[in-house]
Design a protein around this motif. Structure first.
Motif, PDB file in Angstrom:
ATOM      1  N   LEU A  20      -2.178  -2.428  -3.721  1.00 22.06           N
ATOM      2  CA  LEU A  20      -3.288  -2.336  -2.779  1.00 22.06           C
ATOM      3  C   LEU A  20      -4.563  -1.962  -3.520  1.00 22.06           C
ATOM      4  N   ALA A  21      -5.655  -2.638  -3.202  1.00 20.58           N
ATOM      5  CA  ALA A  21      -6.952  -2.274  -3.776  1.00 20.58           C
ATOM      6  C   ALA A  21      -8.023  -2.508  -2.724  1.00 20.58           C
ATOM      7  N   THR A  78       2.881  -8.867  -4.639  1.00 18.94           N
ATOM      8  CA  THR A  78       1.852  -9.201  -3.666  1.00 18.94           C
ATOM      9  C   THR A  78       0.679  -8.245  -3.863  1.00 18.94           C
ATOM     10  N   VAL A  79      -0.498  -8.809  -4.093  1.00 22.25           N
ATOM     11  CA  VAL A  79      -1.722  -8.024  -4.244  1.00 22.25           C
ATOM     12  C   VAL A  79      -2.505  -8.158  -2.944  1.00 22.25           C
ATOM     13  N   ILE A  80      -2.748  -7.030  -2.278  1.00 24.30           N
ATOM     14  CA  ILE A  80      -3.450  -7.036  -0.992  1.00 24.30           C
ATOM     15  C   ILE A  80      -4.814  -6.390  -1.187  1.00 24.30           C
ATOM     16  N   LEU A  81      -5.854  -7.140  -0.893  1.00 22.87           N
ATOM     17  CA  LEU A  81      -7.229  -6.714  -1.145  1.00 22.87           C
ATOM     18  C   LEU A  81      -8.039  -6.782   0.142  1.00 22.87           C
ATOM     19  N   SER A 127      -6.251   7.649  -1.922  1.00 24.44           N
ATOM     20  CA  SER A 127      -6.960   7.227  -0.715  1.00 24.44           C
ATOM     21  C   SER A 127      -6.491   5.880  -0.184  1.00 24.44           C
ATOM     22  N   THR A 128      -6.189   4.937  -1.072  1.00 20.25           N
ATOM     23  CA  THR A 128      -5.933   3.564  -0.629  1.00 20.25           C
ATOM     24  C   THR A 128      -4.736   3.445   0.308  1.00 20.25           C
ATOM     25  N   LEU A 163       1.898   0.248  -5.017  1.00 21.89           N
ATOM     26  CA  LEU A 163       1.023   0.690  -6.094  1.00 21.89           C
ATOM     27  C   LEU A 163      -0.429   0.686  -5.627  1.00 21.89           C
ATOM     28  N   GLY A 164      -1.212   1.594  -6.178  1.00 20.91           N
ATOM     29  CA  GLY A 164      -2.652   1.482  -6.150  1.00 20.91           C
ATOM     30  C   GLY A 164      -3.114   0.936  -7.493  1.00 20.91           C
TER      31      GLY A 164
END
Length: 253
Positions: free
Chosen positions: A196-197, A230-233, A38-39, A131-132
């Motif tokens: 992505l979370a 890179t973590v995108i929240l 889904s993300t 990545l999720g």
């Protein structure tokens, strides 16, 4: 690890889209590692729109997907091959002979894993891996306890993963018990990783990713070893982080 917090899911998707387009536009033969679930759906929708508006072309892009369910052929509506067709590939100018998803419906899974690895090596390192984040910390289908030195392999799915994915099937009994997935070592060879979370259900996993120890019991923790993550929240997923742990808060354009 660069932690970006966006106002909402749509903005998260748009921010991720821009990173993908930047990778495509700055490489002659870009290789993307792609995720399902889904993300990333919003990111794929944003990429299709960008293509329609002539901001990006996929004609020279090669893609490798993270994983596929064991036992599902590519025409199965629940397969990840079908997911990618319906959410991206059928709507952009990509050469579908250059889109690769691990084969879930094969008689020789061990050979399929080796072949997938060899194919990736022939195309060079993945320029950008999307990545999720599983609620149990899995990346790809690398479940808790997966050794960090794994290459593409077959894995038994954790019950929490099957429960989380049951919404895509008629019942949990229809969710496959095994999958073929890029290994953790394979993922870590990517030049850049974007995780992505989104949503309240991911906040504990995000908190553990940022604050927890590095351990195979939480596979995503390995990402601290990579020099370009890179973590995108969205705000919900980031709600348990302190202000000091966030590198940037960005708003809609």
């Amino acid at each position: 690890m660069n932690i970006i917090v966006c106002q909402n899911y749509d903005h998260l998707s748009d921010y991720a889209k821009d990173l993908v387009i930047n990778t495509i536009n700055n490489n002659d033969k870009p290789v993307l590692g792609l995720a399902t679930g889904s993300t990333p759906e919003g990111m794929y929708q944003a990429l299709i729109k960008a293509y329609q508006e002539k901001h990006v072309s996929f004609k020279d892009v090669t893609t490798f997907n993270l994983d596929e369910y064991i036992g599902l052929g590519k025409e199965d509506p629940n397969s990840y091959h079908h997911f990618m067709d319906e959410h991206l590939f059928n709507y952009v100018d990509i050469d579908q002979n250059e889109t690769f998803v691990p084969p879930g419906n094969t008689d020789n899974h061990e050979q399929a894993c080796l072949d997938y690895e060899q194919n990736m090596h022939r195309h060079g390192d993945i320029d950008l891996q999307v990545l999720g984040l599983g609620v149990n910390g899995h990346i790809g289908f690398n479940e808790p306890g997966t050794p960090f030195d794994t290459r593409t392999h077959v894995i038994e799915l954790d019950e929490s993963t099957r429960v989380a994915n049951a919404r895509f099937f008629d019942s949990i009994d229809d969710v496959p018990t095994h999958a073929i997935t890029m290994g953790i070592e394979t993922i870590m060879e990517s030049k850049q990783i974007v995780l992505l979370a989104s949503g309240d259900s991911k906040k504990e996993a995000v908190q553990r990713l940022v604050n927890g120890e590095e351990t195979p019991d939480f596979p995503a923790s390995i990402l601290h070893r990579h020099n370009n993550v890179t973590v995108i929240l969205d705000r919900d997923a980031a709600s348990l982080l302190s202000v000091e742990q966030i590198d940037q808060v960005v708003g809609p354009k």
